[in-house]
Design a protein around this motif. Sequence first.
Motif, short mmCIF file in Angstrom:
data_model
loop_
_atom_site.label_atom_id
_atom_site.label_comp_id
_atom_site.label_asym_id
_atom_site.label_seq_id
_atom_site.Cartn_x
_atom_site.Cartn_y
_atom_site.Cartn_z
N UNK A 58 9.01 111.50 19.23
CA UNK A 58 8.15 110.57 18.68
C UNK A 58 7.48 111.17 17.45
N UNK A 59 7.40 110.31 16.37
CA UNK A 59 6.72 111.01 15.06
C UNK A 59 5.50 110.19 14.98
N UNK A 60 4.35 110.94 14.81
CA UNK A 60 2.91 110.42 14.54
C UNK A 60 2.54 110.79 13.28
N UNK A 61 1.44 109.82 12.50
CA UNK A 61 1.10 110.25 11.16
C UNK A 61 -0.11 111.26 11.58
N UNK A 62 -0.92 111.68 10.64
CA UNK A 62 -1.85 112.65 10.45
C UNK A 62 -3.10 112.00 11.44
N UNK A 63 -3.08 110.63 11.60
CA UNK A 63 -4.21 110.10 12.33
C UNK A 63 -3.83 109.88 13.80
N UNK A 64 -2.74 110.35 14.11
CA UNK A 64 -2.13 110.31 15.49
C UNK A 64 -1.57 108.76 15.81
N UNK A 65 -1.22 108.04 14.75
CA UNK A 65 -0.49 106.75 14.97
C UNK A 65 0.83 106.75 15.02
N UNK A 66 1.35 106.06 16.07
CA UNK A 66 2.90 106.24 16.19
C UNK A 66 3.69 105.42 15.03
N UNK A 67 4.44 106.10 14.33
CA UNK A 67 5.41 105.61 13.22
C UNK A 67 6.73 105.64 13.39
N UNK A 68 7.38 106.10 14.50
CA UNK A 68 8.83 106.03 14.58
C UNK A 68 9.31 107.01 15.82
N UNK A 69 10.43 106.48 16.42
CA UNK A 69 11.01 107.23 17.52
C UNK A 69 10.34 106.40 18.59
N UNK A 70 10.68 107.16 19.68
CA UNK A 70 10.48 106.63 21.29
C UNK A 70 8.75 106.48 21.22
N UNK A 71 8.11 105.64 22.01
CA UNK A 71 6.61 105.73 22.30
C UNK A 71 6.23 107.13 22.67
N UNK A 72 5.10 107.50 22.11
CA UNK A 72 4.74 108.81 22.44
C UNK A 72 4.02 108.79 23.98
N UNK A 73 3.89 110.02 24.67
CA UNK A 73 3.45 110.08 25.84
C UNK A 73 1.84 109.54 25.87
N UNK A 74 1.65 109.19 27.01
CA UNK A 74 0.20 108.40 26.99
C UNK A 74 -1.04 109.43 27.03
N UNK A 75 -0.30 110.76 27.00
CA UNK A 75 -1.29 112.07 26.95
C UNK A 75 -1.63 112.11 25.61
#
Length: 211
Positions: A58-75
């Motif tokens: 998972x790739x997330x931006x500086x604010x922790x928003x998901x931007x690409x890849x599989x969905x991030x862990x729920x944690x």
Amino acid sequence: MTEEARAREALVATGRSLFTRGLTFGSTGNLSVRLSDGSWVMTPTNASLGALDPARLSRLDANGLHVSGDNPTKEAFLHVAMYRERPDARAVVHLHSTHSVAVSALADIDPEDVLPPITAYYVMRVGRLPLVPYFPPGDHGLADAVGKLASRHHAVLLANHGPVVAGTSLEAATYATEELEETAKLFLMLQGMAVRTLTPEQVAELRKRFG
């Protein structure tokens, strides 16, 4: 190789190492690395750390928003809480490692500093370890509780859950998590025995010398 590509490869290698050595199991645990632009790469939801695909992280931006890849862990919010309070953190490791979880479930531990200073390396790599009260999995109240401690502690232990450890690199965060798990194992092995821990003076000297 780009910074992000190196981070992806490091996450896969670290996850495999932790899994094969029994420090994580099933689809438990999650890892992340913060890149120089403030964004970060982390392990996806419902993924075994022993079988990660670098292209699907998972790739997330500086604010922790998901931007690409599989969905991030729920944690993922645990990682956000650590990064937000620790500007020097470049990686976060969260495991459900057996001995650490066992200690987190004991009734008589000190919530301000869970483990005694059994070894010098525990003091050097972990320091003081506060206990975060229990929250159900995925409860965002847990992020607030971790955030309140994160500015003063790079490692915390979640009650009946496991450790969350930030580090200046993925290697540093991993080493500290492993040291925490081994100290938890020693602590459980020594239950009921007379134990000679490091003295307050010895601990103070280590903190003065190594920070």
